[in-house]
Design a protein around this motif. Structure first.
Motif, PDB file in Angstrom:
ATOM      1  N   GLN A   9      50.032  39.569  35.114  1.00  0.00           N
ATOM      2  CA  GLN A   9      48.622  39.937  35.197  1.00  0.00           C
ATOM      3  C   GLN A   9      47.866  38.951  36.085  1.00  0.00           C
ATOM      4  O   GLN A   9      47.055  39.343  36.926  1.00  0.00           O
ATOM      5  N   LEU A  10      48.156  37.659  35.918  1.00  0.00           N
ATOM      6  CA  LEU A  10      47.403  36.655  36.678  1.00  0.00           C
ATOM      7  C   LEU A  10      47.627  36.794  38.182  1.00  0.00           C
ATOM      8  O   LEU A  10      46.692  36.709  38.969  1.00  0.00           O
ATOM      9  N   TYR A  11      48.900  37.042  38.602  1.00  0.00           N
ATOM     10  CA  TYR A  11      49.099  37.116  40.063  1.00  0.00           C
ATOM     11  C   TYR A  11      48.664  38.467  40.610  1.00  0.00           C
ATOM     12  O   TYR A  11      48.110  38.534  41.710  1.00  0.00           O
ATOM     13  N   ARG A  12      48.867  39.526  39.855  1.00  0.00           N
ATOM     14  CA  ARG A  12      48.463  40.842  40.372  1.00  0.00           C
ATOM     15  C   ARG A  12      46.961  40.899  40.603  1.00  0.00           C
ATOM     16  O   ARG A  12      46.505  41.567  41.514  1.00  0.00           O
ATOM     17  N   GLU A  13      46.204  40.228  39.756  1.00  0.00           N
ATOM     18  CA  GLU A  13      44.748  40.251  39.885  1.00  0.00           C
ATOM     19  C   GLU A  13      44.218  38.988  40.576  1.00  0.00           C
ATOM     20  O   GLU A  13      43.017  38.742  40.590  1.00  0.00           O
ATOM     21  N   GLU A  14      45.135  38.200  41.117  1.00  0.00           N
ATOM     22  CA  GLU A  14      44.777  36.986  41.892  1.00  0.00           C
ATOM     23  C   GLU A  14      43.776  36.100  41.162  1.00  0.00           C
ATOM     24  O   GLU A  14      42.773  35.659  41.734  1.00  0.00           O
ATOM     25  N   LYS A  15      44.070  35.833  39.893  1.00  0.00           N
ATOM     26  CA  LYS A  15      43.210  34.935  39.143  1.00  0.00           C
ATOM     27  C   LYS A  15      43.666  33.489  39.351  1.00  0.00           C
ATOM     28  O   LYS A  15      44.771  33.246  39.835  1.00  0.00           O
ATOM     29  N   MET A  16      42.806  32.568  38.954  1.00  0.00           N
ATOM     30  CA  MET A  16      43.135  31.143  39.048  1.00  0.00           C
ATOM     31  C   MET A  16      42.792  30.458  37.731  1.00  0.00           C
ATOM     32  O   MET A  16      41.781  30.796  37.108  1.00  0.00           O
ATOM     33  N   ILE A  17      43.611  29.484  37.364  1.00  0.00           N
ATOM     34  CA  ILE A  17      43.292  28.578  36.254  1.00  0.00           C
ATOM     35  C   ILE A  17      43.144  27.177  36.853  1.00  0.00           C
ATOM     36  O   ILE A  17      44.059  26.689  37.513  1.00  0.00           O
ATOM     37  N   LEU A  48      40.511  34.840  30.136  1.00  0.00           N
ATOM     38  CA  LEU A  48      41.371  35.330  31.230  1.00  0.00           C
ATOM     39  C   LEU A  48      41.336  36.854  31.284  1.00  0.00           C
ATOM     40  O   LEU A  48      41.345  37.447  32.357  1.00  0.00           O
ATOM     41  N   ARG A  49      41.300  37.486  30.112  1.00  0.00           N
ATOM     42  CA  ARG A  49      41.295  38.954  30.065  1.00  0.00           C
ATOM     43  C   ARG A  49      40.011  39.534  30.642  1.00  0.00           C
ATOM     44  O   ARG A  49      40.059  40.575  31.283  1.00  0.00           O
ATOM     45  N   ILE A  50      38.862  38.883  30.405  1.00  0.00           N
ATOM     46  CA  ILE A  50      37.612  39.475  30.879  1.00  0.00           C
ATOM     47  C   ILE A  50      37.199  38.934  32.262  1.00  0.00           C
ATOM     48  O   ILE A  50      36.094  39.188  32.719  1.00  0.00           O
ATOM     49  N   LEU A  51      38.126  38.221  32.911  1.00  0.00           N
ATOM     50  CA  LEU A  51      37.881  37.804  34.298  1.00  0.00           C
ATOM     51  C   LEU A  51      38.068  39.003  35.216  1.00  0.00           C
ATOM     52  O   LEU A  51      39.034  39.755  35.077  1.00  0.00           O
ATOM     53  N   ALA A  52      37.173  39.155  36.176  1.00  0.00           N
ATOM     54  CA  ALA A  52      37.303  40.218  37.166  1.00  0.00           C
ATOM     55  C   ALA A  52      38.411  39.859  38.167  1.00  0.00           C
ATOM     56  O   ALA A  52      38.961  38.761  38.136  1.00  0.00           O
ATOM     57  N   LEU A  53      38.708  40.800  39.038  1.00  0.00           N
ATOM     58  CA  LEU A  53      39.658  40.573  40.119  1.00  0.00           C
ATOM     59  C   LEU A  53      39.291  39.279  40.861  1.00  0.00           C
ATOM     60  O   LEU A  53      38.115  39.055  41.164  1.00  0.00           O
ATOM     61  N   ARG A  54      40.296  38.449  41.145  1.00  0.00           N
ATOM     62  CA  ARG A  54      40.113  37.164  41.839  1.00  0.00           C
ATOM     63  C   ARG A  54      39.212  36.202  41.066  1.00  0.00           C
ATOM     64  O   ARG A  54      38.583  35.312  41.653  1.00  0.00           O
ATOM     65  N   GLY A  55      39.150  36.378  39.754  1.00  0.00           N
ATOM     66  CA  GLY A  55      38.314  35.508  38.934  1.00  0.00           C
ATOM     67  C   GLY A  55      38.924  34.116  38.768  1.00  0.00           C
ATOM     68  O   GLY A  55      40.139  33.939  38.852  1.00  0.00           O
ATOM     69  N   LYS A 113      32.847  45.332  34.475  1.00  0.00           N
ATOM     70  CA  LYS A 113      33.475  44.618  35.605  1.00  0.00           C
ATOM     71  C   LYS A 113      34.075  43.267  35.217  1.00  0.00           C
ATOM     72  O   LYS A 113      34.952  42.764  35.903  1.00  0.00           O
ATOM     73  N   GLY A 114      33.578  42.661  34.143  1.00  0.00           N
ATOM     74  CA  GLY A 114      34.015  41.306  33.823  1.00  0.00           C
ATOM     75  C   GLY A 114      33.268  40.283  34.657  1.00  0.00           C
ATOM     76  O   GLY A 114      32.400  40.633  35.456  1.00  0.00           O
ATOM     77  N   VAL A 115      33.634  39.022  34.480  1.00  0.00           N
ATOM     78  CA  VAL A 115      32.939  37.945  35.207  1.00  0.00           C
ATOM     79  C   VAL A 115      33.857  37.333  36.268  1.00  0.00           C
ATOM     80  O   VAL A 115      35.077  37.381  36.148  1.00  0.00           O
ATOM     81  N   ASP A 116      33.241  36.792  37.308  1.00  0.00           N
ATOM     82  CA  ASP A 116      34.011  36.201  38.402  1.00  0.00           C
ATOM     83  C   ASP A 116      34.454  34.778  38.074  1.00  0.00           C
ATOM     84  O   ASP A 116      35.469  34.309  38.580  1.00  0.00           O
ATOM     85  N   VAL A 117      33.670  34.122  37.248  1.00  0.00           N
ATOM     86  CA  VAL A 117      33.964  32.732  36.897  1.00  0.00           C
ATOM     87  C   VAL A 117      33.734  32.529  35.403  1.00  0.00           C
ATOM     88  O   VAL A 117      32.743  33.022  34.851  1.00  0.00           O
ATOM     89  N   VAL A 118      34.663  31.829  34.762  1.00  0.00           N
ATOM     90  CA  VAL A 118      34.423  31.325  33.406  1.00  0.00           C
ATOM     91  C   VAL A 118      34.462  29.808  33.469  1.00  0.00           C
ATOM     92  O   VAL A 118      35.394  29.227  34.032  1.00  0.00           O
ATOM     93  N   ILE A 119      33.423  29.175  32.933  1.00  0.00           N
ATOM     94  CA  ILE A 119      33.431  27.720  32.755  1.00  0.00           C
ATOM     95  C   ILE A 119      33.598  27.466  31.269  1.00  0.00           C
ATOM     96  O   ILE A 119      32.716  27.783  30.476  1.00  0.00           O
ATOM     97  N   ASP A 120      34.776  26.952  30.902  1.00  0.00           N
ATOM     98  CA  ASP A 120      35.090  26.751  29.490  1.00  0.00           C
ATOM     99  C   ASP A 120      34.939  25.280  29.143  1.00  0.00           C
ATOM    100  O   ASP A 120      35.703  24.442  29.624  1.00  0.00           O
ATOM    101  N   THR A 121      33.965  24.969  28.300  1.00  0.00           N
ATOM    102  CA  THR A 121      33.759  23.575  27.879  1.00  0.00           C
ATOM    103  C   THR A 121      34.314  23.322  26.476  1.00  0.00           C
ATOM    104  O   THR A 121      34.170  22.220  25.953  1.00  0.00           O
ATOM    105  N   THR A 122      34.965  24.349  25.888  1.00  0.00           N
ATOM    106  CA  THR A 122      35.347  24.233  24.476  1.00  0.00           C
ATOM    107  C   THR A 122      36.778  23.770  24.257  1.00  0.00           C
ATOM    108  O   THR A 122      37.077  23.153  23.247  1.00  0.00           O
TER     109      THR A 122
END
Lengths: 318, 318
Positions: free
Chosen positions: A245-253, A217-224, A198-207
């Protein structure tokens, strides 16, 4: 009083030295804090290298502290306090790497009695930055959350905050006991199997690594939602993603920057975490995981941290 | 009944034709709507070209409609209804470009009495998509909002929705009476002067142009949000931005896709707009701005819209 001091002439890179300055007097609405301990954060090291264009010189650096109020309104006198700074202390007013520091009354919090001065001085920037990422990621209890750089100060604080929201948390770091080993799995392929595809809903990137962010971004789930707090220190800071890909899957950066907070905002963020430190639902680093230094040796520590990158948390102790 | 029909064999591009099909019967929990008018949206044209990999064939296209319930539970019989589809009608169940269409009861809304059937059939996808962008942009009354592609169906709906939230709205399009003319000012420089140098808090981009999106990120104010609904139709869909700038200024890039909504979600989104159409705070296109076509001519209209891009809103009228 003894204080670290950044000086700079006509736009040159600042120079850091140990100075002796007059003990400051707090203006109305402020207190004078006798600093007992003050954490050294990566942003302090960057500031000492001239990395923040809005810093004014000469300047005492230092964003985090714990200490005792020794001058100011009577209600605060003798209180043990702790705090952190957004865009003020160490940038446009003198910071905490000194024996005394003036802080406005709306910028302080009572120190949790469960924390030593050294511990309380180690949590400000890391925990308020982590709280900022969790808030801006709009984390819900049902979210699966991946923390990139989970063994760092901000990353480990973010793990605690996300777990306290009842999220499933995956820890990723370059080494150690983690869910995703970034050295052997830089594409984060493990995440798919750990989340049943399924991937993850949120990624917190500190790196701040573009390659990791692309994989994230690739392993973010829908609306991640991907939140991040830094960019590469050297070379290009360009980041490329697939618009479709980002808009079709409604992701956010989502960008996060604790340095945008005013002193009262930073105090409010830390104040929101204080009950957690008091009741043990939030864990500051153990004393044994914190290295202390005297202010007389702090210039060397700045130099060392600048060269070594992620070393043990270091706190100046008075 | 007469219906447009998409057929495709073994993964080839679908072919669109006018067919005669049996009048469907609504299963329990559904109604049969006698379609009086059905809008043709850009996504219908893309669907007819095989642009959505999840469409199953053979399939009647069409996402928007207005009509009268002629079969189903008694409470709905004879009611004038209107609606739109997220990811269901025209993709995995038969859509609205036919004389009759089966819709589940939780997917319909009563048609606003202030709108004709033709008008009601013209608002579904444009207004629900615009509502989605406004919601995901987390628009507040104090926000300055820039709409890229403001003269399009989604863009003009977004202008209305943002104005109704009391926002200052700047309209940008390639021609016409707008605040920012995208032909003469592709860098959006005008925005700075129109906002006293502050930039805008929100950009709603309906164009999918990477060059415009790059300019939009630059003129976003601190903590600004960029929402967008499409990518380039041809060529690369890569988008590059400066990681450092985005996090330091806490900006967000947010994808929006109305095709992710279920039928009840799409109905709820449209239902939230219905009172606005009723009381006149939301304006559907005037009849004079809508071109109607008979279903017998609709195959040609699909062809024409695919070639001409942004033409007048076209509604199939029965």
């Amino acid at each position: 009083m003894k204080a670290l001091r950044l000086t700079s002439t006509s736009g040159s890179k600042p120079s850091l030295s140990l100075s002796t300055l007059p003990k400051p007097s707090p203006p109305p609405g402020s207190v004078l804090v006798k600093i007992r301990a003050a954490g050294i954060n990566p942003s302090d090291v960057i500031n000492a290298k001239g990395g923040f264009p809005y810093t004014t010189f000469p300047r005492t650096p230092g964003r985090d502290y714990a200490g005792v109020v020794v001058e100011g309104p009577e209600e605060f006198l003798g209180k043990e306090v702790y705090g952190t700074s957004g865009k003020v202390l160490s940038f446009t007013t003198d910071g905490t790497h000194a024996e005394y520091c003036v802080i406005s009354c709306d910028g302080i919090n009572l120190k949790p009695s469960s924390l030593s001065f050294v511990q309380a001085a180690a949590v400000g920037v890391p925990f308020t930055t982590a709280a900022l990422t969790v808030r801006r990621a709009m984390i819900q209890s049902t979210d699966r959350v991946l923390i990139l750089g989970a063994s760092g100060a901000v990353g480990s604080a973010a793990c605690q905050l996300a777990r306290n929201k009842a999220c499933q948390v995956l820890r990723a770091a370059r080494r150690g006991s983690v869910d995703v080993n970034l050295t052997t799995d830089p594409e984060l392929s493990t995440v798919k199997s750990l989340t049943e595809g399924k991937g993850v809903d949120v990624v917190i990137d500190t790196t701040g690594s573009p390659a990791l962010m692309r994989a994230a971004l690739r392993i973010l789930a829908l609306r991640g939602r991907l939140v991040y707090i830094s960019a590469p220190k050297e070379g290009s800071t360009d980041f490329t993603f697939d618009m479709k890909q980002l808009y079709r899957e409604e992701k956010m950066i989502i960008g996060c920057n604790s340095l945008l907070q005013t002193l009262p905002e930073a105090a409010k963020e830390l104040g929101g975490l204080t009950p957690g430190f008091e009741d043990g639902s939030l864990q500051a680093p153990n004393e044994s995981d914190i290295e202390t230094t005297r202010i007389e040796d702090a210039v060397n520590v700045y130099q060392m941290k600048g060269n070594l990158g992620n070393s043990k948390k270091i706190v100046i102790s008075f």
